[in-house]
Scaffold this active site. Structure first.
Site, PDB file in Angstrom:
ATOM      1  CG  HIS A  33      -0.388  -0.325   2.417  1.00  0.00           C
ATOM      2  ND1 HIS A  33       0.658   0.638   3.133  1.00  0.00           N
ATOM      3  CD2 HIS A  33      -0.467  -1.268   3.536  1.00  0.00           C
ATOM      4  CE1 HIS A  33       0.965  -0.116   4.195  1.00  0.00           C
ATOM      5  NE2 HIS A  33       0.331  -1.222   4.481  1.00  0.00           N
TER       6      HIS A  33
HETATM    7  P1  TYD Z   1      -2.637  -3.960   7.336  1.00  0.00           P
HETATM    8  O1  TYD Z   1      -2.459  -2.411   6.929  1.00  0.00           O
HETATM    9  O2  TYD Z   1      -2.920  -5.013   6.088  1.00  0.00           O
HETATM   10  O3  TYD Z   1      -1.121  -4.487   7.689  1.00  0.00           O
HETATM   11  P2  TYD Z   1       0.144  -4.481   6.919  1.00  0.00           P
HETATM   12  O4  TYD Z   1       0.333  -3.278   6.279  1.00  0.00           O
HETATM   13  O5  TYD Z   1       1.259  -4.782   7.750  1.00  0.00           O
HETATM   14  O6  TYD Z   1       0.288  -5.624   5.859  1.00  0.00           O
HETATM   15  O7  TYD Z   1      -3.323  -4.148   8.623  1.00  0.00           O
HETATM   16  C1  TYD Z   1      -3.957  -5.392   8.999  1.00  0.00           C
HETATM   17  C2  TYD Z   1      -5.190  -4.922  10.080  1.00  0.00           C
HETATM   18  O8  TYD Z   1      -4.923  -4.178  10.798  1.00  0.00           O
HETATM   19  C3  TYD Z   1      -6.138  -4.256   8.974  1.00  0.00           C
HETATM   20  O9  TYD Z   1      -7.571  -4.873   9.256  1.00  0.00           O
HETATM   21  C4  TYD Z   1      -6.082  -2.939   9.504  1.00  0.00           C
HETATM   22  C5  TYD Z   1      -5.618  -3.124  10.849  1.00  0.00           C
HETATM   23  N1  TYD Z   1      -4.804  -1.921  11.360  1.00  0.00           N
HETATM   24  C6  TYD Z   1      -5.248  -1.133  12.440  1.00  0.00           C
HETATM   25  O10 TYD Z   1      -6.361  -1.229  12.822  1.00  0.00           O
HETATM   26  N2  TYD Z   1      -4.587  -0.144  12.890  1.00  0.00           N
HETATM   27  C7  TYD Z   1      -3.317  -0.027  12.310  1.00  0.00           C
HETATM   28  O11 TYD Z   1      -2.559   1.015  12.868  1.00  0.00           O
HETATM   29  C8  TYD Z   1      -2.595  -0.674  11.415  1.00  0.00           C
HETATM   30  C9  TYD Z   1      -1.279  -0.565  10.777  1.00  0.00           C
HETATM   31  C10 TYD Z   1      -3.700  -1.912  11.023  1.00  0.00           C
END
Ligand code: TYD
Length: 140
Positions: free
Chosen positions: A53
């Site tokens: 992302h």
């Molecule tokens: P995600 O952004 O997919 O993690 P990564 O970038 O490591 O692959 O986040 C995983 C899940 O956690 C998603 O449902 C969103 C949630 N999340 C939060 O609620 N707060 C946060 O600060 C982060 C980073 C993720």
């Protein structure tokens, strides 16, 4: 100026002594923003790719406080750089609007993530083609 040019490794100050190591990450000095959010990632298998992302507003610093991982950064215009994180006192600074992917996690990897904003899913761009389009449009 392309945001990928702002990506850089940060060497955090260490105040170790005979009792052990102590690494400091103070917002707005060691870390180039006010820290609003901390999260950490562990238990990811080596073949997992996380991130994938870009963020409209958020800046991050990522530190492998244990183990190792890799971070691939893309600018949406064909440039990409891979960084290895493998030291508790070395972080990578990621500005907003770069595409990032974290992968190659060691079994003992604990990836500490410091963020400049509170969590807001609406500022995540999770589609690479959409991200590339946004980059292109921002240059017109
Ligand atoms: P995600 O952004 O997919 O993690 P990564 O970038 O490591 O692959 O986040 C995983 C899940 O956690 C998603 O449902 C969103 C949630 N999340 C939060 O609620 N707060 C946060 O600060 C982060 C980073 C993720």
């Amino acid at each position: 100026m392309n945001n990928i040019d702002l990506v850089r490794m940060l060497e955090l100050p260490e105040r170790g002594d005979e009792r052990g190591n102590l690494v400091i990450a103070e917002g707005e000095t060691d870390i180039p923003f006010e820290i609003k959010r901390v999260f950490y990632i562990y238990g990811s298998d080596p073949d997992v790719v996380r991130g994938c992302h870009a963020n409209l507003h958020t800046e991050f610093v990522l530190i492998n406080v244990a183990g190792s991982s890799k971070v691939k950064v893309l600018d949406g215009e064909g440039n990409e750089i891979v960084y290895s994180l493998n030291r508790p006192k070395t972080g990578i600074y990621l500005p907003s609007m770069v595409w990032k992917e974290m992968y190659d996690f060691s079994e003992d990897s604990v990836l500490l993530c410091l963020a400049s904003t509170h969590y807001d899913e609406t500022e995540y761009v999770r589609d690479l083609e959409e991200y590339k389009k946004m980059v292109k449009e921002s240059k017109v």
